[in-house]
Design a protein around this motif. Structure first.
Motif, mmCIF file in Angstrom:
data_model
loop_
_atom_site.group_PDB
_atom_site.id
_atom_site.type_symbol
_atom_site.label_atom_id
_atom_site.label_comp_id
_atom_site.label_asym_id
_atom_site.label_seq_id
_atom_site.Cartn_x
_atom_site.Cartn_y
_atom_site.Cartn_z
ATOM 1 N N VAL A 16 8.481 17.369 3.602
ATOM 2 C CA VAL A 16 7.692 16.564 2.671
ATOM 3 C C VAL A 16 8.491 16.448 1.382
ATOM 4 C CG1 VAL A 16 5.487 16.311 1.464
ATOM 5 C CG2 VAL A 16 5.563 17.538 3.650
ATOM 6 N N GLU A 17 8.765 15.209 0.961
ATOM 7 C CA GLU A 17 9.480 15.015 -0.307
ATOM 8 C C GLU A 17 8.488 14.867 -1.450
ATOM 9 O OE1 GLU A 17 12.581 15.427 -0.386
ATOM 10 O OE2 GLU A 17 13.222 15.070 1.686
ATOM 11 N N LYS A 18 8.990 15.008 -2.646
ATOM 12 C CA LYS A 18 8.166 14.891 -3.847
ATOM 13 C C LYS A 18 7.407 13.563 -3.863
ATOM 14 C CE LYS A 18 8.890 16.131 -8.684
ATOM 15 N NZ LYS A 18 8.025 17.127 -8.996
ATOM 16 N N LYS A 27 -2.507 10.340 -4.179
ATOM 17 C CA LYS A 27 -1.144 9.893 -3.921
ATOM 18 C C LYS A 27 -0.604 9.149 -5.141
ATOM 19 C CE LYS A 27 1.368 7.077 -0.636
ATOM 20 N NZ LYS A 27 1.340 6.339 0.623
ATOM 21 N N LYS A 28 -1.443 8.270 -5.700
ATOM 22 C CA LYS A 28 -1.033 7.504 -6.883
ATOM 23 C C LYS A 28 -0.723 8.424 -8.050
ATOM 24 C CE LYS A 28 -3.141 2.998 -6.300
ATOM 25 N NZ LYS A 28 -4.568 2.822 -6.005
ATOM 26 N N LYS A 88 -2.575 4.660 7.383
ATOM 27 C CA LYS A 88 -2.668 3.713 6.271
ATOM 28 C C LYS A 88 -2.195 4.319 4.956
ATOM 29 C CE LYS A 88 -5.940 0.393 8.017
ATOM 30 N NZ LYS A 88 -6.667 1.011 9.147
ATOM 31 N N VAL A 89 -2.315 5.668 4.809
ATOM 32 C CA VAL A 89 -1.876 6.287 3.554
ATOM 33 C C VAL A 89 -0.492 6.927 3.695
ATOM 34 C CG1 VAL A 89 -4.225 6.733 2.732
ATOM 35 C CG2 VAL A 89 -3.039 8.477 4.093
ATOM 36 N N ALA A 90 0.073 6.905 4.928
ATOM 37 C CA ALA A 90 1.264 7.717 5.184
ATOM 38 C C ALA A 90 2.556 7.034 4.758
ATOM 39 C CB ALA A 90 1.339 8.046 6.664
ATOM 40 N N ASP A 91 3.511 7.840 4.276
ATOM 41 C CA ASP A 91 4.876 7.376 4.093
ATOM 42 C C ASP A 91 5.709 7.730 5.322
ATOM 43 O OD1 ASP A 91 4.542 6.452 1.388
ATOM 44 O OD2 ASP A 91 4.450 8.568 0.821
ATOM 45 N N TYR A 92 5.360 8.872 5.911
ATOM 46 C CA TYR A 92 6.129 9.363 7.049
ATOM 47 C C TYR A 92 5.154 10.097 7.964
ATOM 48 C CZ TYR A 92 10.430 10.801 9.384
ATOM 49 O OH TYR A 92 11.445 10.953 10.282
ATOM 50 N N ALA A 93 5.411 10.047 9.262
ATOM 51 C CA ALA A 93 4.432 10.629 10.182
ATOM 52 C C ALA A 93 5.101 11.427 11.296
ATOM 53 C CB ALA A 93 3.579 9.520 10.786
ATOM 54 N N TYR A 94 4.379 12.451 11.733
ATOM 55 C CA TYR A 94 4.827 13.262 12.860
ATOM 56 C C TYR A 94 3.734 13.278 13.913
ATOM 57 C CZ TYR A 94 8.348 15.215 9.672
ATOM 58 O OH TYR A 94 9.392 15.381 8.795
ATOM 59 N N ASP A 131 8.788 6.640 10.127
ATOM 60 C CA ASP A 131 8.005 6.102 9.011
ATOM 61 C C ASP A 131 6.824 5.313 9.582
ATOM 62 O OD1 ASP A 131 9.099 3.761 9.920
ATOM 63 O OD2 ASP A 131 10.597 3.635 8.311
ATOM 64 N N ARG A 132 6.005 4.803 8.681
ATOM 65 C CA ARG A 132 4.760 4.194 9.127
ATOM 66 C C ARG A 132 4.983 3.062 10.126
ATOM 67 N NH1 ARG A 132 0.589 1.748 4.897
ATOM 68 N NH2 ARG A 132 2.426 2.185 3.665
ATOM 69 N N ASP A 133 5.944 2.205 9.818
ATOM 70 C CA ASP A 133 6.176 1.046 10.680
ATOM 71 C C ASP A 133 6.597 1.437 12.088
ATOM 72 O OD1 ASP A 133 5.425 -0.729 8.839
ATOM 73 O OD2 ASP A 133 7.462 -1.249 8.140
#
Lengths: 234, 286
Positions: free
Chosen positions: A24-26, A181-182, A199-205, A217-219
């Motif tokens: 998880v990045e900053k 998140k904001k 919908k809120v994710a930047d990256y997923a596992y 990533d989300r896409d």
């Protein structure tokens, strides 16, 4: 910010996690999806120190935290929203929040933090003297989220925040996650509700029976045919 | 007759206050550490001896000796946590019970070796107060007022401090409390220290009322246990209420019949409660 590297976690002889690694990045929102019993909750518990990893390493802001007691991990800036909005039912709403600021780093700011939380969650302010056990499921989940903010965390881990809530309330919970998140919090979200979480994710596992089976990533997650049929119901 | 009953009622209330204080520590320890401190009454006995010893052998002024006894009992409480409870924290319930029950034997024999089997006490004569036709022993009144004041302080400690908050949250859900940054081990030590110091406080209030001997504690363990279970295990308010019920019932029965019958009635009441409402007055259903 958080780097989990090849951890194995056991319950007695049963292996719940097998070589799981994630990052998880900053300011990032990372989600972990997967079926019930895949080891998602165990992952969060292991990061927090409630469960011990038998092998592997967990680094937070460059320092090894694997093997630390939970109160040491919380002090370093990780907080958790437990599954099912587990709050202290006999404590008042206010006292639940106060427990969140128990660690010595957060305690000096507790009063200011609580005022901020009350302006963010007016419903909690209205019920601050009420026992937390008398709140509705959705309110309890809000309280659990608010309580996790009290510890001045840099990383917030949420364990199935939508579990057992009505669809309308689920939307509200995810609105709050979006808002956190904001505000720049790093978020590690564990969910069965993959549609909502993506919908809120930047990256997923994707985790299945204790093992990481896919990441992206989300896409790329959205487009993966297996995930589409098995988890997104498309 | 009416005056006698009224007097018994007042004495029952006074007794109830002291019983409430006695049961409080046992209840707190059960609520937080989830362990039954079987040797709780023996702790009161030890506290009594320490105060007696500090006063007679070391010639401390009585109040200083009492303060010393309270401190020593607090430390002993922590020692019990360190040596007995910590190693057995995840052991089966029965092992915990047996270990603490064997502490009874250790402490009673220790007291016999250190101070002998004689009855010992500090002779203090306290006046009897008269209101019209009603007589009240001031030693009981003092114990009652002291018990209520101590309970008030404990209430403030539990509700107005971070440590108190941590104690209450560990009592409710230890795993989530850990996740909030609370180290339960520290909370257990504080709880055992508080419970131990409370036995010292109870002993201090007993000084003008009783004399002590090595088996002095047994009846208090039973009494405290009955009150705690009657009120609902781990429920501090339930214990408070049940202490007054038991106090008034035994006191009035003692006047109408005899103290032996009063003790029997208290235990019959307890058994009836277990049959009708096993979780006690305010206890949650298991």
């Amino acid at each position: 910010m958080l780097t989990v590297d090849a951890i194995d976690t056991y319950y007695g002889e049963f292996q719940a996690l097998e070589g799981v690694s994630l990052k998880v990045e900053k300011g990032q929102t990372v989600i972990v999806v997967g079926p019930n019993g895949a080891g998602k909750s165990t992952l969060l518990k292991t990061i927090l120190g409630l469960q011990k990893a038998r092998t592997g390493s967990i680094k937070f802001q460059g320092e090894e935290i694997s093997g630390l007691a939970p109160h040491k991990v919380v002090e370093r800036g990780i907080s958790m929203v437990p599954e099912g909005g587990r709050v202290f039912p006999d404590l008042s709403v206010q006292d639940n929040l106060r427990v969140g600021s128990y660690n010595p780093v957060a305690r000096p700011n507790a009063q200011r933090q609580m005022e901020q939380i009350f302006s963010l969650f007016p419903i909690l302010s209205d019920r601050k003297r009420q026992a937390a056990g008398s709140l509705s499921g959705g309110e309890r989940q809000m309280l659990a989220i608010a309580r996790s903010l009290m510890s001045c965390p840099q990383l917030i881990m949420l364990d199935e925040p939508s579990l057992g809530l009505a669809p309308l309330v689920v939307n509200m919970v995810f609105d709050f996650i979006q808002q956190m998140k904001k505000e720049g919090y790093a978020i590690l979200l564990v969910e069965q509700n993959a549609n909502k979480a993506l919908k809120v994710a930047d990256y997923a596992y994707l985790v299945e029976s204790g093992k990481l089976v896919y990441e992206g990533d989300r896409d790329s997650f959205d487009k993966n045919p297996y995930i589409k049929t098995a988890y997104l119901g498309l | 007759m009416l005056e006698e009953l009224l007097m018994a009622f007042i004495n029952g209330i006074l007794l109830g206050g002291v019983l409430a204080l006695l049961a409080f520590g046992l209840n707190l320890i059960f609520g937080v550490v989830k362990i039954i401190h079987m040797a709780y009454g023996q702790f009161v006995m030890l506290g009594f001896y320490f105060i007696y010893y500090f006063h007679t052998a070391w010639h401390m002024p009585l109040l200083v000796a009492m303060a010393g006894g309270i401190v020593v009992m607090g430390l002993l409480g922590m020692l019990v946590q360190l040596l007995i409870i910590n190693p057995l924290l995840n052991a089966p319930r029965l092992n915990q019970l047996l270990a603490l029950a064997s502490l009874i034997i250790v402490l009673e024999n220790l007291a016999q070796v250190l101070w002998g089997a004689d009855y010992r006490g500090i002779p203090i004569s306290m006046p009897i107060i008269q209101f019209g036709d009603i007589f009240i022993r001031s030693s009981y009144l003092l114990a009652f007022l002291g018990a209520i004041a101590t309970l008030g302080i404990l209430y403030l400690f539990l509700h107005k401090t971070y440590f108190g908050l941590a104690i209450r949250s560990v009592a409710q859900d230890v795993e989530i409390a850990k996740g909030m940054g609370i180290n339960p081990k520290v909370i257990y030590y504080i709880t055992l220290a508080a419970g131990g110091a409370l036995t010292g406080v109870v002993a201090a209030f007993f000084i003008p009322i009783y004399t002590v001997h090595p088996h002095f504690g047994a009846s208090f363990t039973l009494m405290a246990f009955v009150i705690v279970v009657f009120g609902g295990m781990g429920n501090l308010m339930g214990g408070f209420i049940s202490a007054f019920i038991i106090g008034v019932v035994t006191s009035i029965t003692a006047v109408l019949t005899s103290t032996e019958v009063a003790d029997i009635l208290a235990l019959v009441l307890f058994i009836l409660m277990m049959m009708v409402r096993p979780q006690g007055i305010l206890g949650a259903k298991a």
